[in-house]
Design a protein around this motif. Structure first.
Motif, PDB file in Angstrom:
ATOM      1  N   LEU A 162       1.830  -4.198  -7.948  1.00 59.67           N
ATOM      2  CA  LEU A 162       2.319  -5.420  -8.932  1.00 59.67           C
ATOM      3  C   LEU A 162       3.332  -4.800  -9.526  1.00 59.67           C
ATOM      4  O   LEU A 162       3.493  -5.198 -10.918  1.00 59.67           O
ATOM      5  CB  LEU A 162       0.955  -6.031  -9.761  1.00 59.67           C
ATOM      6  N   GLN A 163       3.948  -3.949  -9.168  1.00 52.94           N
ATOM      7  CA  GLN A 163       5.253  -3.255  -9.826  1.00 52.94           C
ATOM      8  C   GLN A 163       6.366  -3.744  -8.854  1.00 52.94           C
ATOM      9  O   GLN A 163       6.510  -3.682  -7.677  1.00 52.94           O
ATOM     10  CB  GLN A 163       5.103  -1.836 -10.009  1.00 52.94           C
ATOM     11  N   GLN A 164       7.735  -4.053  -9.865  1.00 50.43           N
ATOM     12  CA  GLN A 164       8.753  -4.335  -9.060  1.00 50.43           C
ATOM     13  C   GLN A 164       9.886  -3.054  -9.169  1.00 50.43           C
ATOM     14  O   GLN A 164       9.890  -2.771 -10.526  1.00 50.43           O
ATOM     15  CB  GLN A 164       9.412  -5.502  -9.463  1.00 50.43           C
ATOM     16  N   ILE A 165      10.403  -2.401  -8.233  1.00 47.36           N
ATOM     17  CA  ILE A 165      11.421  -1.564  -8.624  1.00 47.36           C
ATOM     18  C   ILE A 165      12.870  -1.951  -7.710  1.00 47.36           C
ATOM     19  O   ILE A 165      12.827  -2.973  -7.159  1.00 47.36           O
ATOM     20  CB  ILE A 165      11.194  -0.222  -8.378  1.00 47.36           C
ATOM     21  N   LEU A 166      13.905  -1.426  -8.197  1.00 47.56           N
ATOM     22  CA  LEU A 166      15.207  -1.585  -7.361  1.00 47.56           C
ATOM     23  C   LEU A 166      15.431  -0.236  -6.715  1.00 47.56           C
ATOM     24  O   LEU A 166      15.412   0.627  -7.532  1.00 47.56           O
ATOM     25  CB  LEU A 166      16.375  -2.027  -8.452  1.00 47.56           C
ATOM     26  N   GLY A 199       0.828  -1.206  -0.012  1.00 47.52           N
ATOM     27  CA  GLY A 199      -0.134   0.051   0.045  1.00 47.52           C
ATOM     28  C   GLY A 199       0.693   1.430  -0.135  1.00 47.52           C
ATOM     29  O   GLY A 199       1.986   1.442   0.219  1.00 47.52           O
ATOM     30  N   SER A 200       0.285   2.246  -0.335  1.00 52.09           N
ATOM     31  CA  SER A 200       0.799   3.762  -0.540  1.00 52.09           C
ATOM     32  C   SER A 200       1.394   4.297   0.747  1.00 52.09           C
ATOM     33  O   SER A 200       2.342   4.884   1.004  1.00 52.09           O
ATOM     34  CB  SER A 200       0.061   4.671  -1.236  1.00 52.09           C
ATOM     35  N   ALA A 201       0.535   3.653   1.722  1.00 52.69           N
ATOM     36  CA  ALA A 201       1.002   4.354   3.312  1.00 52.69           C
ATOM     37  C   ALA A 201       2.309   3.554   3.527  1.00 52.69           C
ATOM     38  O   ALA A 201       3.239   4.455   4.213  1.00 52.69           O
ATOM     39  CB  ALA A 201      -0.118   4.164   4.188  1.00 52.69           C
ATOM     40  N   TRP A 224       8.733  -4.961  -3.902  1.00 51.82           N
ATOM     41  CA  TRP A 224       7.551  -5.221  -4.504  1.00 51.82           C
ATOM     42  C   TRP A 224       6.471  -4.585  -4.129  1.00 51.82           C
ATOM     43  O   TRP A 224       6.375  -4.746  -2.966  1.00 51.82           O
ATOM     44  CB  TRP A 224       7.539  -6.996  -4.669  1.00 51.82           C
ATOM     45  N   MET A 225       5.639  -3.768  -5.073  1.00 50.74           N
ATOM     46  CA  MET A 225       4.691  -3.111  -4.669  1.00 50.74           C
ATOM     47  C   MET A 225       3.356  -3.800  -4.630  1.00 50.74           C
ATOM     48  O   MET A 225       3.099  -4.383  -5.799  1.00 50.74           O
ATOM     49  CB  MET A 225       4.470  -1.681  -5.421  1.00 50.74           C
ATOM     50  N   LEU A 226       2.597  -3.862  -3.530  1.00 53.51           N
ATOM     51  CA  LEU A 226       1.295  -4.400  -3.676  1.00 53.51           C
ATOM     52  C   LEU A 226       0.294  -3.352  -3.157  1.00 53.51           C
ATOM     53  O   LEU A 226       0.535  -2.228  -2.592  1.00 53.51           O
ATOM     54  CB  LEU A 226       1.295  -5.803  -2.676  1.00 53.51           C
ATOM     55  N   ASP A 258      -6.241  -4.759   3.169  1.00 54.18           N
ATOM     56  CA  ASP A 258      -7.711  -4.762   3.189  1.00 54.18           C
ATOM     57  C   ASP A 258      -8.139  -4.905   1.658  1.00 54.18           C
ATOM     58  O   ASP A 258      -9.002  -5.601   1.449  1.00 54.18           O
ATOM     59  CB  ASP A 258      -8.095  -3.545   3.783  1.00 54.18           C
ATOM     60  N   THR A 259      -7.579  -4.368   0.999  1.00 52.97           N
ATOM     61  CA  THR A 259      -7.894  -4.412  -0.543  1.00 52.97           C
ATOM     62  C   THR A 259      -7.638  -5.925  -1.061  1.00 52.97           C
ATOM     63  O   THR A 259      -8.487  -6.678  -1.616  1.00 52.97           O
ATOM     64  CB  THR A 259      -7.175  -3.577  -1.386  1.00 52.97           C
ATOM     65  N   ILE A 260      -6.232  -6.636  -0.626  1.00 50.05           N
ATOM     66  CA  ILE A 260      -6.167  -7.780  -1.109  1.00 50.05           C
ATOM     67  C   ILE A 260      -7.111  -8.949  -0.611  1.00 50.05           C
ATOM     68  O   ILE A 260      -7.672  -9.761  -1.446  1.00 50.05           O
ATOM     69  CB  ILE A 260      -4.682  -7.962  -0.660  1.00 50.05           C
TER      70      ILE A 260
END
Length: 81
Positions: free
Chosen positions: A39-43, A23-25, A50-52, A56-58
């Motif tokens: 569902l984005q991956q960054i370095l 989550g963004s928080a 790994w961004m999810l 609660d949303t999941i």
């Protein structure tokens, strides 16, 4: 109050190859200032991130849950040695 510097110091001390941010928080608390899509991956500083969606949303949307499982399975496969 979250301290991003301490968080990333702990990630480094644990020699973690990556972290899952839910989550963004959580992204903001970890000091990740740019906008990310779920569902984005960054370095970030040598660590996979790994961004999810938030928890609660999941858990409330079965399709999101299934998407997260598929994303993590595929993403974590990269870490197999």
């Amino acid at each position: 109050m979250a301290n991003a510097q301490i968080f990333w110091s702990g990630v480094h001390c644990l020699e973690a190859r990556g972290v899952v941010i839910m989550g963004s928080a959580a992204a903001e608390a970890a000091g990740l200032r740019q906008k990310f899509q779920p569902l984005q991956q960054i370095l970030h500083n040598g660590h996979f991130v790994w961004m999810l969606w938030d928890v609660d949303t999941i858990i409330n949307l079965e399709q999101r849950y299934n998407s997260v499982l598929a994303f993590l399975k595929n993403s974590l496969h990269q870490l197999l040695r």
